[in-house]
Write an enzyme that holds these catalytic residues in place. Structure first.
Site, PDB file in Angstrom:
ATOM      1  N   ASP A   1      -6.360  -1.665 -24.888  1.00  0.00           N
ATOM      2  CA  ASP A   1      -6.808  -1.470 -23.504  1.00  0.00           C
ATOM      3  C   ASP A   1      -7.835  -0.352 -23.411  1.00  0.00           C
ATOM      4  O   ASP A   1      -8.858  -0.485 -22.741  1.00  0.00           O
ATOM      5  CB  ASP A   1      -5.613  -1.144 -22.601  1.00  0.00           C
ATOM      6  CG  ASP A   1      -4.757  -2.359 -22.318  1.00  0.00           C
ATOM      7  OD1 ASP A   1      -5.307  -3.472 -22.302  1.00  0.00           O
ATOM      8  OD2 ASP A   1      -3.544  -2.201 -22.127  1.00  0.00           O
TER       9      ASP A   1
ATOM     10  N   ASP B   1     -14.442  26.784  15.869  1.00  0.00           N
ATOM     11  CA  ASP B   1     -14.142  27.239  14.509  1.00  0.00           C
ATOM     12  C   ASP B   1     -12.639  27.193  14.219  1.00  0.00           C
ATOM     13  O   ASP B   1     -12.214  27.508  13.111  1.00  0.00           O
ATOM     14  CB  ASP B   1     -14.629  28.677  14.295  1.00  0.00           C
ATOM     15  CG  ASP B   1     -16.143  28.753  14.127  1.00  0.00           C
ATOM     16  OD1 ASP B   1     -16.767  27.679  14.006  1.00  0.00           O
ATOM     17  OD2 ASP B   1     -16.692  29.864  14.115  1.00  0.00           O
TER      18      ASP B   1
ATOM     19  N   GLY C   1     -12.448  -6.624 -17.670  1.00  0.00           N
ATOM     20  CA  GLY C   1     -12.082  -7.960 -18.123  1.00  0.00           C
ATOM     21  C   GLY C   1     -12.209  -9.036 -17.068  1.00  0.00           C
ATOM     22  O   GLY C   1     -13.235  -9.198 -16.414  1.00  0.00           O
ATOM     23  N   MET C   2     -11.124  -9.808 -16.893  1.00  0.00           N
ATOM     24  CA  MET C   2     -11.117 -10.947 -15.995  1.00  0.00           C
ATOM     25  C   MET C   2     -11.257 -10.546 -14.529  1.00  0.00           C
ATOM     26  O   MET C   2     -11.550 -11.386 -13.679  1.00  0.00           O
ATOM     27  CB  MET C   2      -9.830 -11.747 -16.170  1.00  0.00           C
ATOM     28  CG  MET C   2      -9.800 -12.626 -17.402  1.00  0.00           C
ATOM     29  SD  MET C   2     -11.086 -13.886 -17.360  1.00  0.00           S
ATOM     30  CE  MET C   2     -10.516 -14.889 -15.987  1.00  0.00           C
TER      31      MET C   2
END
Length: 508
Positions: free
Chosen positions: A294, A36, A429-430
């Site tokens: 964006d 522990d 996107g790309m």
């Protein structure tokens, strides 16, 4: 208490130790068996602090089991008192040592007769409390102890400061970006003309606690640590509290307006509207970004959110209200805060999930097929298995989420950091096509196991080869749809015929 190989909230003693070790010149002693005693390792690995006082373990071993541990515990307390000269020693058992049902309160009382430091037993039910609940209770217990001690000695400071001042309550070690949030909150209070009366527990001396009542108000930005202390101070001294988490443009402004209301009710004459407008337009880029092309590319994209109550609720509202992202579901593992959480996210997500079952959460993520996940370290692992991008927004976390660079989540600089995290968590996107053309982090090796441990579906070589031909950015979806089709029809092995049938069934 339950057996698990993953827990979102640690056992109760971890919460107590987080609070105790956040204070300066406070020593924690843990009455526990070996196994522990991992707190020191965890803190030294994660917190990236130059210096901290390690926790002492009063080990429960076979000798303790045979003759009791009173002598050992008292000796450890008095020894550390002589060696470290602390202001306070906090003794805490663990779930394991609590089974012995020893009278630790009596041990503390006996040690107090010999020690120069104050000695306190953490008043926590280790079977019923988790890390967050124990931390909240321990902080309130320490504050109450020193308030009452100062009251008895006649040196309690209750007269309000001449100028507006604040206690920031809930900043602690091993918490999610707390040190950065603290810096940002201090800057924000300075810009508002508010003096910092105290910040607890991180970096505070226990002697400062007798001066807490002189602040004009308390600021408790986190649900997980601070509410019990602010409730106690409100009951004892009528101190108002601002419990709005200043995360995101809208909530930061709402927090500041509540501070303005409290200060003016206390005799000040402040108007922060010009400051809010200036910060929103010129300091925070989040409002501008939300109107940019964006951010518009994110509109309607699906996301899921999961974490502690504070961060999961705040991120859900930012995604939905400020960035136009569709939150399919939002969830938290903080079950005691269920009512508060549901109220906070109402209207900002389709569904609310309250659970600390990581398997259930993983399955819900897989079935939701979101464009991005915002969660804890565990959800990052789930995202990697499902090929879904993930932003970490809440503890539990690993070392990479204790950044050395400045990354607050609160305040106006925090809005910029959060927007960056959200935007960069999506594959946009790309990037989809570039991953397929150039490979990137994509792989032709397909994970054929489901997210649940009980998944029994397999793929034969022909079907797996066919799946490998699917473009990487949609392969995960094709795999999940095929497996769902097979599971619904009682198929245990996916073949080419099953793949083609599944394709026809969805009209592809």
């Amino acid at each position: 208490m339950k057996l698990a190989y993953w827990m979102y909230a640690a056992p109760a003693h971890i919460g107590t130790l987080r609070v105790a070790t956040s204070f300066k010149n406070v020593h924690a002693i843990m009455h526990a068996p070996l196994g522990d005693d991992y707190f020191n390792v965890m803190r030294s690995m994660l917190s990236r602090e130059r210096d901290f006082t390690p926790v002492t373990t009063s080990v429960v071993d076979r000798h303790v089991l045979s003759r009791g541990s009173q002598e050992k515990v008292v000796d450890n307390i008095t020894r550390k008192d002589a060696e470290e000269h602390p202001d306070l020693i906090v003794l805490t058992p663990t779930c394991t040592s609590s089974i012995l049902q020893e009278d630790l309160a009596n041990f503390v009382q006996r040690a107090s007769l010999e020690a120069k430091a104050d000695v306190l037993l953490a008043d926590v039910n280790h079977y019923r409390f988790n890390e967050m609940q124990a931390a909240d209770r321990t902080l309130q217990q320490i504050v109450q102890f020193y308030i009452e001690k100062a009251r008895k000695k006649g040196n309690l400071v209750t007269e309000k400061t001449a100028k507006p001042s604040v206690n920031i309550i809930g900043i602690s070690t091993l918490a999610f970006h707390n040190n950065h949030d603290c810096t940002e909150l201090k800057k924000l209070m300075g810009d508002l003309g508010i003096t910092i009366n105290a910040i607890i527990p991180e970096g505070a001396n226990v002697d400062e606690l007798r001066s807490l009542p002189q602040a004009w108000f308390n600021l408790a930005p986190y649900r997980e640590l601070g509410p019990m202390t602010t409730d106690y101070l409100a009951a004892e001294f009528g101190m108002p509290c601002v419990d709005i988490t200043p995360m995101g443009v809208v909530e930061t402004a709402r927090c500041i307006r509540k501070i303005q209301t409290i200060l003016n009710a206390g005799g000040a004459d402040v108007n922060y509207e010009d400051f809010i407008n200036e910060q929103t337009i010129h300091v925070s880029q989040a409002a501008w970004f939300s109107r940019s092309i964006d951010c518009q590319n994110l509109t309607g994209k699906k996301a899921v959110v999961y974490g502690d109550a504070t961060h999961a609720a705040a991120i859900t509202k930012i995604l939905s209200r400020e960035m136009g992202i569709h939150v399919v579901w939002a969830g938290t593992f903080c079950k005691p805060d269920e009512e508060w959480f549901r109220k906070e996210v109402e209207g900002y997500c389709d569904e609310v999930i309250i659970s600390d079952d990581h398997g259930l959460i993983g399955d819900r993520i897989a079935s939701s097929e979101p464009s991005a996940i915002f969660g804890t370290q565990m959800e990052r692992h789930v995202g990697k298995r499902l090929n879904i991008p993930t932003g970490v927004i809440s503890a539990p976390i690993h070392v990479q989420n204790f950044p050395i660079g400045y990354k607050p989540f609160l305040g106006y600089e925090g809005t910029n950091q959060v927007v960056d995290l959200i935007y960069n968590s999506f594959t946009l996107g790309m990037e989809d096509h570039l991953l397929e053309i150039f490979g990137g982090h994509d792989t032709k090796e397909v994970i054929t196991k489901g997210i649940s441990a009980d998944s029994d579906l397999g793929w034969n070589k022909e079907a797996q080869a066919e799946l490998n031909k699917v473009p990487g950015f949609v392969r995960g979806k094709v795999k999940r749809n095929t497996e769902k089709f097979a599971r619904d029809r009682g198929q245990n092995v996916i073949t080419l015929e099953v793949m083609y049938a599944a394709k026809e069934a969805v009209g592809a």
